[in-house]
Motif scaffolding. Sequence first.
Motif, PDB file in Angstrom:
ATOM      1  N   MET A  64      92.071 -42.480 -29.540  1.00 29.70           N
ATOM      2  CA  MET A  64      93.098 -41.669 -30.136  1.00 29.70           C
ATOM      3  C   MET A  64      92.524 -40.271 -30.384  1.00 29.70           C
ATOM      4  SD  MET A  64      94.982 -42.200 -33.803  1.00 29.70           S
ATOM      5  CE  MET A  64      96.715 -41.909 -33.691  1.00 29.70           C
ATOM      6  N   LEU A  65      93.334 -39.279 -30.140  1.00 33.97           N
ATOM      7  CA  LEU A  65      92.951 -37.884 -30.341  1.00 33.97           C
ATOM      8  C   LEU A  65      93.901 -37.251 -31.352  1.00 33.97           C
ATOM      9  CD1 LEU A  65      91.384 -35.275 -29.521  1.00 33.97           C
ATOM     10  CD2 LEU A  65      93.142 -34.954 -27.769  1.00 33.97           C
ATOM     11  N   ILE A  66      93.331 -36.634 -32.374  1.00 32.04           N
ATOM     12  CA  ILE A  66      94.124 -35.880 -33.343  1.00 32.04           C
ATOM     13  C   ILE A  66      93.675 -34.425 -33.251  1.00 32.04           C
ATOM     14  CG2 ILE A  66      94.658 -35.491 -35.782  1.00 32.04           C
ATOM     15  CD1 ILE A  66      94.247 -38.492 -36.232  1.00 32.04           C
ATOM     16  N   GLN A  67      94.576 -33.579 -32.836  1.00 32.98           N
ATOM     17  CA  GLN A  67      94.275 -32.153 -32.763  1.00 32.98           C
ATOM     18  C   GLN A  67      94.550 -31.548 -34.133  1.00 32.98           C
ATOM     19  OE1 GLN A  67      96.670 -30.942 -29.396  1.00 32.98           O
ATOM     20  NE2 GLN A  67      94.929 -31.245 -28.019  1.00 32.98           N
ATOM     21  N   MET A  68      93.472 -31.248 -34.834  1.00 33.40           N
ATOM     22  CA  MET A  68      93.577 -30.772 -36.210  1.00 33.40           C
ATOM     23  C   MET A  68      94.428 -29.506 -36.307  1.00 33.40           C
ATOM     24  SD  MET A  68      91.976 -33.113 -37.808  1.00 33.40           S
ATOM     25  CE  MET A  68      91.592 -32.496 -39.434  1.00 33.40           C
ATOM     26  N   LYS A  69      94.297 -28.644 -35.331  1.00 34.14           N
ATOM     27  CA  LYS A  69      95.055 -27.384 -35.334  1.00 34.14           C
ATOM     28  C   LYS A  69      96.561 -27.650 -35.423  1.00 34.14           C
ATOM     29  CE  LYS A  69      95.873 -23.388 -32.359  1.00 34.14           C
ATOM     30  NZ  LYS A  69      95.479 -22.711 -31.124  1.00 34.14           N
ATOM     31  N   LYS A  70      97.018 -28.658 -34.683  1.00 33.06           N
ATOM     32  CA  LYS A  70      98.449 -28.970 -34.665  1.00 33.06           C
ATOM     33  C   LYS A  70      98.906 -29.693 -35.930  1.00 33.06           C
ATOM     34  CE  LYS A  70      99.144 -29.198 -29.691  1.00 33.06           C
ATOM     35  NZ  LYS A  70      99.500 -30.071 -28.568  1.00 33.06           N
ATOM     36  N   VAL A  71      98.041 -30.533 -36.483  1.00 32.24           N
ATOM     37  CA  VAL A  71      98.442 -31.363 -37.616  1.00 32.24           C
ATOM     38  C   VAL A  71      98.257 -30.646 -38.954  1.00 32.24           C
ATOM     39  CG1 VAL A  71      98.057 -33.561 -38.814  1.00 32.24           C
ATOM     40  CG2 VAL A  71      97.930 -33.471 -36.325  1.00 32.24           C
ATOM     41  N   VAL A  72      97.129 -29.936 -39.108  1.00 31.15           N
ATOM     42  CA  VAL A  72      96.841 -29.339 -40.420  1.00 31.15           C
ATOM     43  C   VAL A  72      96.652 -27.827 -40.383  1.00 31.15           C
ATOM     44  CG1 VAL A  72      95.911 -31.462 -41.390  1.00 31.15           C
ATOM     45  CG2 VAL A  72      94.364 -29.854 -40.264  1.00 31.15           C
ATOM     46  N   GLY A  73      96.664 -27.216 -39.222  1.00 32.90           N
ATOM     47  CA  GLY A  73      96.556 -25.761 -39.131  1.00 32.90           C
ATOM     48  C   GLY A  73      95.166 -25.277 -38.766  1.00 32.90           C
ATOM     49  N   THR A  74      94.970 -23.966 -38.862  1.00 34.76           N
ATOM     50  CA  THR A  74      93.716 -23.359 -38.398  1.00 34.76           C
ATOM     51  C   THR A  74      92.818 -22.867 -39.521  1.00 34.76           C
ATOM     52  OG1 THR A  74      94.757 -21.184 -38.202  1.00 34.76           O
ATOM     53  CG2 THR A  74      94.774 -22.607 -36.239  1.00 34.76           C
TER      54      THR A  74
ATOM     55  N   GLU B 141      98.888 -39.783 -39.396  1.00 35.85           N
ATOM     56  CA  GLU B 141      98.577 -39.829 -37.959  1.00 35.85           C
ATOM     57  C   GLU B 141      97.798 -41.094 -37.607  1.00 35.85           C
ATOM     58  OE1 GLU B 141      99.412 -37.501 -35.468  1.00 35.85           O
ATOM     59  OE2 GLU B 141     100.724 -36.709 -37.042  1.00 35.85           O
ATOM     60  N   LEU B 142      96.897 -41.503 -38.480  1.00 34.62           N
ATOM     61  CA  LEU B 142      96.049 -42.669 -38.213  1.00 34.62           C
ATOM     62  C   LEU B 142      96.822 -43.989 -38.236  1.00 34.62           C
ATOM     63  CD1 LEU B 142      92.823 -41.768 -40.215  1.00 34.62           C
ATOM     64  CD2 LEU B 142      93.160 -41.697 -37.733  1.00 34.62           C
ATOM     65  N   ALA B 143      98.017 -43.973 -38.768  1.00 39.48           N
ATOM     66  CA  ALA B 143      98.824 -45.199 -38.814  1.00 39.48           C
ATOM     67  C   ALA B 143      99.080 -45.754 -37.415  1.00 39.48           C
ATOM     68  CB  ALA B 143     100.136 -44.938 -39.540  1.00 39.48           C
ATOM     69  N   ALA B 144      99.013 -44.908 -36.394  1.00 37.02           N
ATOM     70  CA  ALA B 144      99.256 -45.349 -35.017  1.00 37.02           C
ATOM     71  C   ALA B 144      98.008 -45.942 -34.354  1.00 37.02           C
ATOM     72  CB  ALA B 144      99.767 -44.173 -34.177  1.00 37.02           C
ATOM     73  N   ALA B 145      96.856 -45.818 -34.994  1.00 35.81           N
ATOM     74  CA  ALA B 145      95.603 -46.314 -34.407  1.00 35.81           C
ATOM     75  C   ALA B 145      95.459 -47.815 -34.620  1.00 35.81           C
ATOM     76  CB  ALA B 145      94.418 -45.583 -35.025  1.00 35.81           C
ATOM     77  N   THR B 146      94.722 -48.449 -33.729  1.00 33.66           N
ATOM     78  CA  THR B 146      94.461 -49.879 -33.855  1.00 33.66           C
ATOM     79  C   THR B 146      93.045 -50.093 -34.381  1.00 33.66           C
ATOM     80  OG1 THR B 146      93.751 -49.974 -31.542  1.00 33.66           O
ATOM     81  CG2 THR B 146      96.034 -50.525 -31.993  1.00 33.66           C
ATOM     82  N   PRO B 147      92.827 -51.129 -35.193  1.00 34.50           N
ATOM     83  CA  PRO B 147      91.491 -51.384 -35.722  1.00 34.50           C
ATOM     84  C   PRO B 147      90.438 -51.447 -34.614  1.00 34.50           C
ATOM     85  CG  PRO B 147      93.086 -52.774 -36.814  1.00 34.50           C
ATOM     86  CD  PRO B 147      93.812 -52.088 -35.680  1.00 34.50           C
ATOM     87  N   GLY B 148      89.284 -50.850 -34.902  1.00 42.48           N
ATOM     88  CA  GLY B 148      88.188 -50.814 -33.946  1.00 42.48           C
ATOM     89  C   GLY B 148      88.200 -49.592 -33.047  1.00 42.48           C
TER      90      GLY B 148
END
Length: 187
Positions: A1-11, A29-36
């Motif tokens: 899983m990739l979370i682009q911080m710029k898009k989610v929380v800004g610069t 955002e992490l709610a979509a991730a699977t354990p491990g």
Amino acid sequence: MLIQMKKVVGTRLLGRLRGKTDYAKICHELAAATPGEVVLLDFGGVSLLAGSWANTMLVPLYRRVAEDQIDLFPVLTNIAPDYLDDLLLVADWNHQCYLHAEKKGNDLARAVLIGSLDSVQAETLKTVLEYGEVTGAKLEQLRSEEKTKATAWNNRLKDLYKKRLLRRRKQGREQFYSPVVKEIVNG
């Protein structure tokens, strides 16, 4: 899983209040991730990253992802060199470690360890990196000259797992540990 911080929380990531607000956004955002799963937190395009923000966002995030029911492995990427000192300070204050990785294609080729390990933890991590997937019993066999019992190896492996530096999978009664990233070097 990739979370682009710029898009989610800004610069511009600064301040405690902002860190608390951004923590909630990242948890969403992490709610979509699977354990491990390994979760890349990509800081590309972030122009300001303050220690106060990291202390109120990253510290509780790492505690949360280490919970058994969540079990995620965050890896930081693309942090500007100017901000790595602040992250080191936050890591040391909170007895945490962060992996800052260089990404090559879809693989994480190498990571720099931000934070410190005691000498026993550092040697255990080095051993796991050398052998790949291991168990405490296997390390007792491979390193018999050290006279360290499997129980002690298992405790060390578990500590590194809690720090999110090793992954763990269970097979029957055995627990197998492997590095989150194949090559980890000290920062």
